[in-house]
Design a protein around this motif. Structure first.
Motif, PDB file in Angstrom:
ATOM      1  N   UNK A 176       0.850  -1.196   0.000  1.00  0.00           N
ATOM      2  CA  UNK A 176       0.000   0.000   0.000  1.00  0.00           C
ATOM      3  C   UNK A 176       0.885   1.246   0.000  1.00  0.00           C
ATOM      4  N   UNK A 177       0.438   2.267  -0.703  1.00  0.00           N
ATOM      5  CA  UNK A 177       1.085   3.587  -0.661  1.00  0.00           C
ATOM      6  C   UNK A 177      -0.013   4.617  -0.510  1.00  0.00           C
ATOM      7  N   UNK A 178       0.239   5.609   0.332  1.00  0.00           N
ATOM      8  CA  UNK A 178      -0.784   6.636   0.525  1.00  0.00           C
ATOM      9  C   UNK A 178      -0.148   7.949   0.959  1.00  0.00           C
ATOM     10  N   UNK A 179      -0.871   9.018   0.684  1.00  0.00           N
ATOM     11  CA  UNK A 179      -0.506  10.353   1.144  1.00  0.00           C
ATOM     12  C   UNK A 179      -1.471  10.721   2.258  1.00  0.00           C
ATOM     13  N   UNK A 180      -0.942  11.269   3.338  1.00  0.00           N
ATOM     14  CA  UNK A 180      -1.769  11.571   4.500  1.00  0.00           C
ATOM     15  C   UNK A 180      -1.581  13.030   4.879  1.00  0.00           C
ATOM     16  N   UNK A 181      -2.684  13.724   5.030  1.00  0.00           N
ATOM     17  CA  UNK A 181      -2.672  15.112   5.509  1.00  0.00           C
ATOM     18  C   UNK A 181      -3.614  15.173   6.713  1.00  0.00           C
ATOM     19  N   UNK A 182      -3.074  15.081   7.930  1.00  0.00           N
ATOM     20  CA  UNK A 182      -3.935  15.075   9.116  1.00  0.00           C
ATOM     21  C   UNK A 182      -4.824  16.317   9.201  1.00  0.00           C
ATOM     22  N   UNK A 183      -4.291  17.454   8.751  1.00  0.00           N
ATOM     23  CA  UNK A 183      -5.055  18.696   8.741  1.00  0.00           C
ATOM     24  C   UNK A 183      -4.961  19.293   7.342  1.00  0.00           C
ATOM     25  N   UNK A 184      -6.006  19.167   6.515  1.00  0.00           N
ATOM     26  CA  UNK A 184      -5.963  19.683   5.144  1.00  0.00           C
ATOM     27  C   UNK A 184      -5.671  21.188   5.069  1.00  0.00           C
ATOM     28  N   UNK A 226       1.854  21.498   5.697  1.00  0.00           N
ATOM     29  CA  UNK A 226       3.198  21.245   6.229  1.00  0.00           C
ATOM     30  C   UNK A 226       3.266  19.952   7.040  1.00  0.00           C
ATOM     31  N   UNK A 227       2.137  19.439   7.469  1.00  0.00           N
ATOM     32  CA  UNK A 227       2.105  18.203   8.241  1.00  0.00           C
ATOM     33  C   UNK A 227       1.855  16.958   7.391  1.00  0.00           C
ATOM     34  N   UNK A 228       1.756  17.118   6.090  1.00  0.00           N
ATOM     35  CA  UNK A 228       1.463  15.988   5.209  1.00  0.00           C
ATOM     36  C   UNK A 228       2.678  15.054   5.113  1.00  0.00           C
ATOM     37  N   UNK A 229       2.392  13.772   4.939  1.00  0.00           N
ATOM     38  CA  UNK A 229       3.477  12.804   4.778  1.00  0.00           C
ATOM     39  C   UNK A 229       3.034  11.661   3.878  1.00  0.00           C
ATOM     40  N   UNK A 230       4.026  10.976   3.315  1.00  0.00           N
ATOM     41  CA  UNK A 230       3.784   9.795   2.490  1.00  0.00           C
ATOM     42  C   UNK A 230       4.059   8.568   3.345  1.00  0.00           C
ATOM     43  N   UNK A 231       3.310   7.511   3.069  1.00  0.00           N
ATOM     44  CA  UNK A 231       3.479   6.281   3.833  1.00  0.00           C
ATOM     45  C   UNK A 231       3.370   5.095   2.888  1.00  0.00           C
ATOM     46  N   UNK A 232       4.277   4.141   3.026  1.00  0.00           N
ATOM     47  CA  UNK A 232       4.213   2.916   2.227  1.00  0.00           C
ATOM     48  C   UNK A 232       4.300   1.703   3.143  1.00  0.00           C
ATOM     49  N   UNK A 233       3.597   0.652   2.763  1.00  0.00           N
ATOM     50  CA  UNK A 233       3.655  -0.614   3.482  1.00  0.00           C
ATOM     51  C   UNK A 233       4.262  -1.642   2.540  1.00  0.00           C
ATOM     52  N   UNK A 234       5.322  -2.291   3.007  1.00  0.00           N
ATOM     53  CA  UNK A 234       6.055  -3.259   2.191  1.00  0.00           C
ATOM     54  C   UNK A 234       5.971  -4.644   2.820  1.00  0.00           C
ATOM     55  N   UNK A 235       5.860  -5.644   1.965  1.00  0.00           N
ATOM     56  CA  UNK A 235       5.937  -7.036   2.412  1.00  0.00           C
ATOM     57  C   UNK A 235       7.312  -7.550   2.017  1.00  0.00           C
ATOM     58  N   UNK A 236       8.017  -8.147   2.969  1.00  0.00           N
ATOM     59  CA  UNK A 236       9.349  -8.662   2.717  1.00  0.00           C
ATOM     60  C   UNK A 236       9.421 -10.114   3.152  1.00  0.00           C
ATOM     61  N   UNK A 237       9.749 -10.980   2.216  1.00  0.00           N
ATOM     62  CA  UNK A 237       9.833 -12.418   2.515  1.00  0.00           C
ATOM     63  C   UNK A 237      11.302 -12.836   2.515  1.00  0.00           C
TER      64      UNK A 237
END
Length: 105
Positions: free
Chosen positions: A29-37, A41-52
């Motif tokens: 999953x990849x997403x952009x998050x802005x807790x306060x639109x 300045x508080x926005x961040x990117x987040x990725x979830x990786x699966x590693x085997x």
């Protein structure tokens, strides 16, 4: 620190862990998050990786007796890690935000 105390109380003296081979990494999953639109300045990117990977793991007590695991038997391990990075900071770097525990099916 709390986990270390628990391990010591359970009689753990030494943990031996090896990453034996890397199988693959995939993006979950990849997403952009802005807790306060209103404040980008508080926005961040987040990725979830699966590693085997295949790993070996063993725990020994003070008498060097095996308590858990085995250095002779490889385990197939699926890890899910979440990384994040601030978007507005010039020198922002990716950081490990957490590890997700997903029970085997």
């Amino acid at each position: 620190m709390w986990e270390m105390k628990q391990r010591e109380q359970a009689g753990w003296k030494e943990i031996v862990w090896n990453l034996d081979s890397w199988q693959y990494t995939s993006l979950i999953q990849a997403r952009l998050i802005a807790p306060n639109p209103e404040d980008p300045d508080n926005a961040f990117a987040q990725i979830t990786m699966r590693m085997r990977s295949t790993q070996t793991f063993a725990v020994y007590d003070v008498k060097d007796q095996l308590l858990a695991g085995s250095m002779e038997k490889q385990m197939l391990v699926d890890d899910h890690w979440v990384f994040e990075r601030a978007l507005q900071m010039a020198n922002s770097k990716w950081r490990l935000a957490g590890r997700i525990s997903i029970p085997p099916q």
